[in-house]
Motif scaffolding. Structure first.
Motif, PDB file in Angstrom:
ATOM      1  N   ARG A 733      10.970 105.661  22.730  1.00 55.83           N
ATOM      2  CA  ARG A 733      11.592 107.172  22.838  1.00 55.83           C
ATOM      3  C   ARG A 733      11.660 107.721  24.269  1.00 55.83           C
ATOM      4  O   ARG A 733      12.487 108.381  25.325  1.00 55.83           O
ATOM      5  CB  ARG A 733      11.425 107.411  22.130  1.00 55.83           C
ATOM      6  N   GLU A 734      10.289 107.809  24.131  1.00 54.76           N
ATOM      7  CA  GLU A 734       9.700 108.690  25.926  1.00 54.76           C
ATOM      8  C   GLU A 734       9.938 107.940  27.076  1.00 54.76           C
ATOM      9  O   GLU A 734      10.043 108.633  28.208  1.00 54.76           O
ATOM     10  CB  GLU A 734       8.406 108.826  25.653  1.00 54.76           C
ATOM     11  N   MET A 735       9.701 106.947  27.238  1.00 59.49           N
ATOM     12  CA  MET A 735      10.671 106.529  28.239  1.00 59.49           C
ATOM     13  C   MET A 735      11.659 106.231  28.692  1.00 59.49           C
ATOM     14  O   MET A 735      11.849 105.834  30.199  1.00 59.49           O
ATOM     15  CB  MET A 735       9.179 104.287  28.410  1.00 59.49           C
ATOM     16  N   GLY A 736      12.714 106.115  27.807  1.00 53.47           N
ATOM     17  CA  GLY A 736      14.000 106.191  27.375  1.00 53.47           C
ATOM     18  C   GLY A 736      14.226 108.015  28.230  1.00 53.47           C
ATOM     19  O   GLY A 736      15.349 107.476  29.286  1.00 53.47           O
ATOM     20  N   TYR A 737      13.282 108.818  27.930  1.00 51.46           N
ATOM     21  CA  TYR A 737      13.536 109.978  29.299  1.00 51.46           C
ATOM     22  C   TYR A 737      13.213 109.514  30.574  1.00 51.46           C
ATOM     23  O   TYR A 737      14.361 110.159  31.602  1.00 51.46           O
ATOM     24  CB  TYR A 737      12.341 111.413  28.384  1.00 51.46           C
ATOM     25  N   PHE A 738      12.181 108.918  30.374  1.00 51.34           N
ATOM     26  CA  PHE A 738      11.808 108.484  32.155  1.00 51.34           C
ATOM     27  C   PHE A 738      12.442 107.754  32.661  1.00 51.34           C
ATOM     28  O   PHE A 738      13.308 107.541  34.019  1.00 51.34           O
ATOM     29  CB  PHE A 738      10.284 108.346  32.770  1.00 51.34           C
ATOM     30  N   SER A 739      13.224 107.026  31.646  1.00 53.42           N
ATOM     31  CA  SER A 739      14.394 106.093  32.449  1.00 53.42           C
ATOM     32  C   SER A 739      15.705 106.396  32.547  1.00 53.42           C
ATOM     33  O   SER A 739      16.443 106.190  33.942  1.00 53.42           O
ATOM     34  CB  SER A 739      15.182 104.923  31.207  1.00 53.42           C
ATOM     35  N   GLN A 740      15.612 107.709  32.442  1.00 54.31           N
ATOM     36  CA  GLN A 740      16.471 108.777  32.408  1.00 54.31           C
ATOM     37  C   GLN A 740      16.863 109.774  34.304  1.00 54.31           C
ATOM     38  O   GLN A 740      17.818 109.444  35.056  1.00 54.31           O
ATOM     39  CB  GLN A 740      17.496 109.917  31.858  1.00 54.31           C
ATOM     40  N   TYR A 741      15.801 109.847  33.477  1.00 50.13           N
ATOM     41  CA  TYR A 741      15.425 110.384  35.414  1.00 50.13           C
ATOM     42  C   TYR A 741      15.298 109.272  36.372  1.00 50.13           C
ATOM     43  O   TYR A 741      15.362 109.697  37.908  1.00 50.13           O
ATOM     44  CB  TYR A 741      13.935 111.072  35.065  1.00 50.13           C
ATOM     45  N   VAL A 742      14.881 108.065  36.085  1.00 54.65           N
ATOM     46  CA  VAL A 742      15.022 106.955  37.428  1.00 54.65           C
ATOM     47  C   VAL A 742      16.308 106.708  37.500  1.00 54.65           C
ATOM     48  O   VAL A 742      16.783 106.677  38.462  1.00 54.65           O
ATOM     49  CB  VAL A 742      14.533 105.986  35.999  1.00 54.65           C
ATOM     50  N   ALA A 743      17.254 107.439  36.784  1.00 56.81           N
ATOM     51  CA  ALA A 743      18.753 106.559  37.328  1.00 56.81           C
ATOM     52  C   ALA A 743      19.608 108.038  37.503  1.00 56.81           C
ATOM     53  O   ALA A 743      20.508 107.532  37.743  1.00 56.81           O
ATOM     54  CB  ALA A 743      19.679 106.194  35.308  1.00 56.81           C
ATOM     55  N   TRP A 744      19.544 108.749  37.056  1.00 57.54           N
ATOM     56  CA  TRP A 744      19.486 109.883  37.638  1.00 57.54           C
ATOM     57  C   TRP A 744      19.381 109.613  39.219  1.00 57.54           C
ATOM     58  O   TRP A 744      19.811 110.254  40.196  1.00 57.54           O
ATOM     59  CB  TRP A 744      18.824 111.092  37.156  1.00 57.54           C
ATOM     60  N   VAL A 745      17.489 110.028  39.602  1.00 55.10           N
ATOM     61  CA  VAL A 745      16.878 109.716  41.155  1.00 55.10           C
ATOM     62  C   VAL A 745      18.194 108.843  41.695  1.00 55.10           C
ATOM     63  O   VAL A 745      18.249 108.241  43.153  1.00 55.10           O
ATOM     64  CB  VAL A 745      15.947 109.760  41.396  1.00 55.10           C
ATOM     65  N   ARG A 746      18.030 107.662  41.397  1.00 56.22           N
ATOM     66  CA  ARG A 746      18.964 106.584  41.689  1.00 56.22           C
ATOM     67  C   ARG A 746      20.380 107.248  42.200  1.00 56.22           C
ATOM     68  O   ARG A 746      20.813 106.532  42.861  1.00 56.22           O
ATOM     69  CB  ARG A 746      19.277 105.014  40.993  1.00 56.22           C
ATOM     70  N   GLU A 747      20.922 107.639  41.158  1.00 57.15           N
ATOM     71  CA  GLU A 747      22.094 108.125  41.685  1.00 57.15           C
ATOM     72  C   GLU A 747      22.317 108.943  42.460  1.00 57.15           C
ATOM     73  O   GLU A 747      23.083 109.681  43.197  1.00 57.15           O
ATOM     74  CB  GLU A 747      23.010 108.628  39.566  1.00 57.15           C
ATOM     75  N   GLU A 748      21.599 110.337  42.763  1.00 56.81           N
ATOM     76  CA  GLU A 748      21.365 111.384  43.279  1.00 56.81           C
ATOM     77  C   GLU A 748      20.760 110.489  44.259  1.00 56.81           C
ATOM     78  O   GLU A 748      21.404 111.197  45.657  1.00 56.81           O
ATOM     79  CB  GLU A 748      20.282 112.072  43.027  1.00 56.81           C
ATOM     80  N   VAL A 749      20.109 110.332  44.931  1.00 56.62           N
ATOM     81  CA  VAL A 749      19.828 108.873  46.008  1.00 56.62           C
ATOM     82  C   VAL A 749      20.969 108.597  46.851  1.00 56.62           C
ATOM     83  O   VAL A 749      21.064 108.619  47.932  1.00 56.62           O
ATOM     84  CB  VAL A 749      18.049 108.292  45.804  1.00 56.62           C
ATOM     85  N   THR A 750      21.470 107.892  45.922  1.00 60.42           N
ATOM     86  CA  THR A 750      22.380 106.221  46.984  1.00 60.42           C
ATOM     87  C   THR A 750      24.071 107.053  46.599  1.00 60.42           C
ATOM     88  O   THR A 750      24.609 107.224  47.367  1.00 60.42           O
ATOM     89  CB  THR A 750      22.207 105.378  45.967  1.00 60.42           C
ATOM     90  N   GLN A 751      23.846 108.661  46.238  1.00 64.03           N
ATOM     91  CA  GLN A 751      25.515 108.707  46.362  1.00 64.03           C
ATOM     92  C   GLN A 751      25.416 110.823  47.198  1.00 64.03           C
ATOM     93  O   GLN A 751      26.775 110.808  46.734  1.00 64.03           O
ATOM     94  CB  GLN A 751      26.432 108.456  44.724  1.00 64.03           C
ATOM     95  N   HIS A 752      24.675 111.493  45.975  1.00 58.34           N
ATOM     96  CA  HIS A 752      24.605 112.491  46.664  1.00 58.34           C
ATOM     97  C   HIS A 752      24.263 113.524  47.225  1.00 58.34           C
ATOM     98  O   HIS A 752      24.785 114.092  48.035  1.00 58.34           O
ATOM     99  CB  HIS A 752      24.827 113.503  45.150  1.00 58.34           C
ATOM    100  N   ILE A 753      22.950 113.153  47.565  1.00 62.33           N
ATOM    101  CA  ILE A 753      21.945 113.354  49.037  1.00 62.33           C
ATOM    102  C   ILE A 753      22.462 112.356  50.337  1.00 62.33           C
ATOM    103  O   ILE A 753      23.004 111.823  50.863  1.00 62.33           O
ATOM    104  CB  ILE A 753      20.629 113.004  48.201  1.00 62.33           C
ATOM    105  N   ALA A 754      22.516 114.478  51.038  1.00 67.94           N
ATOM    106  CA  ALA A 754      22.669 113.622  52.264  1.00 67.94           C
ATOM    107  C   ALA A 754      24.080 112.896  52.621  1.00 67.94           C
ATOM    108  O   ALA A 754      24.530 112.323  52.683  1.00 67.94           O
ATOM    109  CB  ALA A 754      22.120 112.880  53.298  1.00 67.94           C
ATOM    110  N   THR A 755      24.997 113.447  51.933  1.00 72.59           N
ATOM    111  CA  THR A 755      26.817 113.453  52.348  1.00 72.59           C
ATOM    112  C   THR A 755      26.726 113.425  53.589  1.00 72.59           C
ATOM    113  O   THR A 755      27.022 114.434  54.072  1.00 72.59           O
ATOM    114  CB  THR A 755      27.648 114.305  50.944  1.00 72.59           C
ATOM    115  N   CYS A 756      26.764 112.389  54.239  1.00 75.32           N
ATOM    116  CA  CYS A 756      27.242 112.807  55.609  1.00 75.32           C
ATOM    117  C   CYS A 756      29.148 112.939  56.128  1.00 75.32           C
ATOM    118  O   CYS A 756      29.630 112.766  57.588  1.00 75.32           O
ATOM    119  CB  CYS A 756      26.678 111.227  56.828  1.00 75.32           C
TER     120      CYS A 756
END
Length: 834
Positions: A733-756
Motif C-alpha cells: 500500500r505504502e509503496m503504491g503511494y511511491f509508485s504513484q509518485y514514480v508514475a507522476w514523475v515519469r509523466e511530468e518529465v516526459t510530457q510536461h516539463i520543458a514544453t518546447c
C-alpha cells in the motif's frame, strides 16, 4: 494507481512462501491496507507559451507577391547547400566565381544599376552643359503640319509616365512608412523572444528540482499512516486469529464446566452408593423380622379373610437391590482428588482479556520499529535526489541560459543601432520619395500650364508666359530627376541586394524547409552549431522533426530523445529504498507468550480427568441394581391389606397384632425405604449423567488438550505469518503511494516539463518578423522606388520633348481656316519669316 511490478512481485512471492511454509495457516485479508488512495501532486511545469505573430492581410499583399515573383526570376538558382557548407566550415575555401555564379541575377541587376548610375548623371551633366550653351532643347523653331499630333502624343506619354511615377511614389511612401513602423516592434520582439527562450531553458533544472521535492507528498502520507499502522496490524492479527482462539477458549470454558459437573456427579455417585449400602444394612434386619412375624400370624388357623393372599405378599417381603454389588469408584475419585484445581471461567476470562488487548500489545511492541521505519523514510532516495543534477543537458542548459542572457544583453545595443540606421534609411527614403513627388508635381504643373498656354495662344492679347512657365516646370522636373537619380539608384541597389538575398536565400528556403534539411544533413553544420553536440546528446536529432514536434506541443524529453541518453527508470528506482522499509517491518515479531490458552493448573486438571478412568466405570452394574426395587413387596399396599384383614378378624389379639404390624410397616417404609428410594433416584441421575457424558468428556478433553498444545506451538508462527503478510499488505500500500509518485514523475518529465513550443514559436515568429514584417515591406519599398527611379528616364525624355512645344514658336503659319483657331490645332505653314 498502477503499482511497480518490480516491487509487488517479490512481496507477493514472499507472502506465498510464508503461506506454503505454514500448513493450515489462516488466509490473511489485507483489511484497511487493501486500497491505495489517490495522491494529488501539484503541477510543477510552468506553462510558457510564446504568442504567435501574424501579419494581418492588407492591400499590399499583391505587391508583396509581385516582388517575390520578380525575385524568383532574378534568383533562379536553388538553395546553395555546398556553398553555405563551405562558408560555415571553411570560409577560405569559398571561391568568388562560385558566389558570382550563384548571385548571377543580382550581379546583372547590379550591372544595370551601375550603368544607370553612370549614364543618367552623365547624361544630365551633358544636357545641363548643352542647355547652358543654348544648343539643345529650347523651343520649336517652325510650326509644321504634324506638330499637334506630336505634341499630343508627347503630352499623353508624359502624363502616363507621371501617373506611373505618382503611383510608384505613393507605394514607396507607404512601404517606407510601413517598414519603419514594423521595425520597432520587430526589434523589440527579439529580446522578448530571447527572454522567453532563456526562461524555458533556465526553468528545466528548477522544474526538475521541484519534481524531486514532490517526493515529500508520498513521504508525508506514509509517515502519517505509520502513526496508526501498529494498531491496524494488531487489529488484523486479532481479526484473523479470533476464529481460531475464540472457539478454543469456548471449548476450554465448556470443558471446565463439564468437568465440574462430572466431578460433582462422581462424588454424588460415590456418596450415594455408600449411603445406600449402609441403609441396606439397616433395612435388612427389620424387613426380615417383619416377614417372619407376618408369616407366623397369617398361618394361624383362626385367621379369617384373605389370609393366603396376604401371606404370599408377606413371604415376598425382602430386599430387592443389593448395592454391595455395584463397582467401587474410590480409585477414580482418588485420581481426581483436588480436581478441578483451576478456575476455568476465570482462566478463560483472563485469556479473552489478554487476546482482546492484542492490538494494544502490538502497538507497544512496535513503537521502536515504527520509529526506525520513520527514520528510514526521512531519507530521500539517491536517484530522486540527483534527478535534476544528472539530467542530460543540465550543464548545457546552464550554458545556454547564460549564452541567451549574454546574447540578449549584447543584442540590445545592436538593435538600437538597427533602429537608428533604420531611421536614417526612413529619412532618406522620405527625402527621395519627396524628390520624386516634386518631379511629379513639376510634370503635372508643367503640363497644366503648358496646356493652358496652348489654349490661349490664338488670342491676340495672348502672352507666352503660361507656356513658358509650363516648360520651365517641366525642365525643373528634369533637373530634379537628373539630380536625385544617383542617390535613388544607390538606395535602390543597396536595399535590393540586402532584401533580395534575405528573401531568396533565407525566407524562400525557410518556407520550403530547405534550411531544416540543410541543418539535418550531417557535416553541413560545424560542431559548434550542431544541436546534439551543444546539448551533449549521444544521438543526432532532426531539426525539422524537432521543430514539428515542438510545434505540436511536445516536451524536450521526446524531442531530444533523452530516453537514449538518460535512464529515467534508474533514477526512479525505489527498490533499495523500499527494501529498507521492508526489512524494518519484516524483522518485527509479535511476542504472544502472555497468551496461554490453557494454564498449567487447567492442564493438570484435564490430564487427571483424562487418566482417571471415569469412562471405564461399569455404569451398567449400577443400573442393574437401580432398576431393582429397594424391597420386593410393596410395603404400603401390604400395610393396607393387613389393616383390612385386621378388621375381618374375630380374634381381638390377632386383630391387634395385624394392626400393629401394619403400623410398623408404614413406619419402616417412611423411615427406611423412602430415603433409600430417594438415594436410588439420586444415584440413577448421577449414573446416567456420567454414563452419557464420560465418553464425550474424554474425547473433548483429548481435543482440548490437543488443540491447546497445537495452538500454543503454532500460535507464534501464525501470528508472525499474519504480521508479515499484513506488513507486506501495508508495504505494498505504502509503496503504491511511491509508485504513484514514480508514475507522476515519469509523466511530468516526459510530457510536461520543458514544453518546447517557445522554440518552434520563436522560429515561426522569427520567420514572420524577418520575412513578413521586415523583408516584404523592405523589398516592396526598393521595388517601388526602383520602379520610380527607372521611370524617371522616360519622364526626362518626355518632359524635355514636351517642353519645346510649350515655348513660343519662332515662325508661325498664317491662319486661313477656322480649324486653326481650335485648341491644339497647329495652322498650316505658308511662308517662313526669317
Amino acid at each position: 494507481m498502477t503499482r511497480s511490478p518490480g516491487l509487488v512481485v517479490p512481496l507477493l512471492g514472499l507472502g506465498l512462501g510464508l503461506a506454503l511454509s505454514l500448513p493450515g495457516a489462516v488466509a490473511v485479508d489485507c483489511g484497511p491496507f487493501a486500497r491505495v488512495e489517490h495522491l494529488a501532486f501539484p503541477p510543477v511545469a510552468r506553462t510558457r507559451w510564446l504568442p504567435p505573430r501574424v501579419r494581418a492581410p492588407g492591400p499590399l499583399d499583391s505587391l508583396y507577391g509581385t516582388v517575390r515573383r520578380f525575385l524568383s526570376v532574378v534568383q533562379l538558382n536553388p538553395f546553395p547547400s555546398e556553398l553555405i557548407k563551405a562558408l560555415l566550415n571553411d570560409p577560405s575555401s569559398v571561391k568568388t566565381d562560385e558566389v558570382v555564379r550563384y548571385e548571377a541575377g543580382y550581379v546583372v541587376c547590379a550591372v544595370i544599376a551601375a550603368l544607370y548610375l553612370l549614364l543618367v548623371p552623365t547624361t544630365g551633366l551633358c544636357f545641363c552643359c548643352c542647355r547652358c550653351r543654348r544648343r539643345c532643347g529650347g523651343r520649336v523653331k517652325t510650326e509644321h503640319k504634324a506638330m499637334a499630333c506630336e505634341r499630343g502624343t508627347l503630352m499623353s506619354f508624359l502624363l502616363l509616365t507621371t501617373l506611373v511615377l505618382l503611383i510608384g511614389m505613393v507605394c514607396a511612401f507607404v512601404t517606407n512608412q510601413y517598414t519603419h513602423s514594423q521595425t520597432g516592434p520587430s526589434v523589440e520582439a527579439v529580446p522578448e523572444t530571447l527572454l522567453t527562450l532563456r526562461g524555458l531553458v533556465s526553468d528545466v533544472p528548477r522544474e526538475l528540482q521541484a519534481v524531486a521535492e514532490q517526493f515529500s507528498v508520498p513521504q508525508e502520507r506514509v509517515l502519517k499512516e505509520l502513526d496508526g499502522v501498529s494498531e491496524n496490524l494488531g487489529n488484523i492479527i486479532h481479526d484473523q486469529l479470533k476464529s481460531t482462539v475464540y472457539p478454543v477458549l469456548a471449548s476450554v470454558h465448556s470443558l471446565g464446566q463439564a468437568l465440574q459437573v462430572s466431578i460433582d456427579h462422581l462424588r454424588a455417585l460415590n456418596t450415594t452408593s455408600v449411603e445406600l449400602q449402609e441403609g441396606q444394612q439397616d433395612l435388612e434386619a427389620p424387613v426380615q423380622a417383619h416377614r417372619e412375624r407376618l408369616v407366623t400370624l397369617l398361618q394361624e388357623s383362626w385367621c379369617l379373610g384373605n389370609c393366603e393372599g396376604a401371606l404370599s405378599q408377606a413371604s415376598a417381603l425382602q430386599l430387592g437391590a443389593d448395592f454391595s454389588q455395584v463397582p467401587p469408584v474410590t480409585d477414580v475419585l482418588h485420581r481426581l482428588k483436588g480436581v478441578p484445581e483451576a478456575n476455568f471461567s476465570s482462566i478463560v476470562e483472563e485469556e479473552n482479556t489478554t487476546f482482546n488487548s492484542l492490538p494494544l500489545l502490538v502497538a507497544v511492541q512496535m513503537a521502536s520499529v515504527i520509529k526506525d521505519v520513520k527514520k528510514a523514510l526521512t531519507e530521500q532516495p539517491e536517484g530522486v535526489r540527483v534527478l535534476a543534477q544528472e539530467f542530460p543537458g543540465s550543464e548545457a542548459a546552464s550554458r545556454w541560459s547564460q549564452a541567451l542572457e549574454d546574447l540578449e544583453q549584447r543584442s540590445r545595443p545592436y538593435l538600437k543601432e538597427v533602429q537608428r540606421y533604420e531611421t536614417y534609411r526612413w529619412i532618406l527614403g522620405c527625402v527621395l520619395c519627396s524628390a520624386i513627388l516634386l518631379v511629379v508635381i513639376c510634370n503635372l504643373l508643367g503640363l497644366s500650364l503648358g496646356i493652358w498656354g496652348l489654349s490661349a495662344r490664338e488670342d491676340p492679347s495672348h502672352s507666352e508666359s503660361k507656356g513658358e512657365a509650363g516648360a520651365r516646370f517641366l525642365m525643373a522636373g528634369v533637373a530634379l530627376s537628373f539630380l536625385f537619380a544617383a542617390p535613388l539608384i544607390l538606395l535602390v541597389v543597396t536595399t535590393f541586394l540586402v532584401g533580395g538575398n534575405v528573401q531568396t536565400l533565407v525566407c524562400r528556403s525557410w518556407e520550403s524547409g530547405e534550411l531544416y534539411k540543410f541543418a539535418d544533413t550531417p557535416g553541413n553544420l560545424p560542431p559548434s552549431m550542431n544541436l546534439s553536440y551543444l546539448l551533449g546528446l549521444r544521438k543526432n536529432i532532426s531539426v525539422l522533426q524537432a521543430y514539428r514536434q515542438c510545434k505540436a506541443g511536445a516536451a524536450l524529453w521526446k524531442v531530444l530523445q533523452l530516453n537514449d541518453s538518460y535512464d529515467l527508470d534508474k533514477h526512479l528506482d525505489i527498490k533499495q529504498y523500499a527494501h529498507k522499509f521492508q526489512q524494518e517491518l519484516q524483522n518485527f515479531k509479535v511476542d504472544v507468550k502472555d497468551l496461554d490458552l490453557l494454564r498449567p493448573a487447567a492442564h493438570r486438571d484435564l490430564e487427571a480427568l483424562q487418566g482417571s478412568g471415569l469412562e471405564k466405570i461399569h455404569y451398567g452394574d449400577f443400573l442393574v441394581q437401580i432398576q431393582k426395587p429397594v424391597v420386593k413387596t410393596d410395603m404400603e399396599q401390604l400395610a393396607q391389606e393387613l389393616e383390612g384383614l385386621a378388621q375381618a378378624q374375630n380374634n381381638s389379639v390377632l386383630r391387634q397384632q395385624l394392626q400393629e404390624e401394619a403400623r410398623e410397616l408404614r413406619s419402616l417404609y417412611q423411615e427406611k425405604v423412602v430415603p433409600q428410594q430417594s438415594l436410588v433416584a439420586k444415584l440413577n441421575l448421577s449414573v446416567r449423567a456420567l454414563e452419557s457424558s464420560a465418553p464425550k468428556l474424554q474425547v473433548d478433553t483429548s481435543d482440548v488438550l490437543g488443540n491447546a498444545t497445537h495452538l500454543k506451538g503454532v500460535l507464534p508462527a501464525q501470528t508472525s505469518y499474519i504480521m508479515r503478510t499484513a506488513s507486506e499488505c501495508f508495504l505494498v500500500r505504502e509503496m503504491g503511494y511511491f509508485s504513484q509518485y514514480v508514475a507522476w514523475v515519469r509523466e511530468e518529465v516526459t510530457q510536461h516539463i520543458a514544453t518546447c513550443q517557445p522554440l518552434s514559436g520563436a522560429l515561426d515568429n522569427g520567420h514572420v518578423i524577418l520575412c513578413d514584417m521586415m523583408a516584404d515591406p523592405w523589398n516592396a519599398f526598393w521595388f517601388c522606388l526602383g520602379w520610380c527611379t527607372f521611370f524617371l528616364i522616360p519622364s526626362i525624355v518626355f518632359a524635355v520633348k514636351t517642353s519645346k512645344y510649350f515655348r513660343p514658336i519662332r515662325k508661325r503659319l498664317g491662319s486661313t481656316s477656322s480649324e486653326e483657331t481650335q485648341l491644339f490645332h497647329i495652322p498650316r505653314v505658308t511662308s517662313l519669316k526669317l
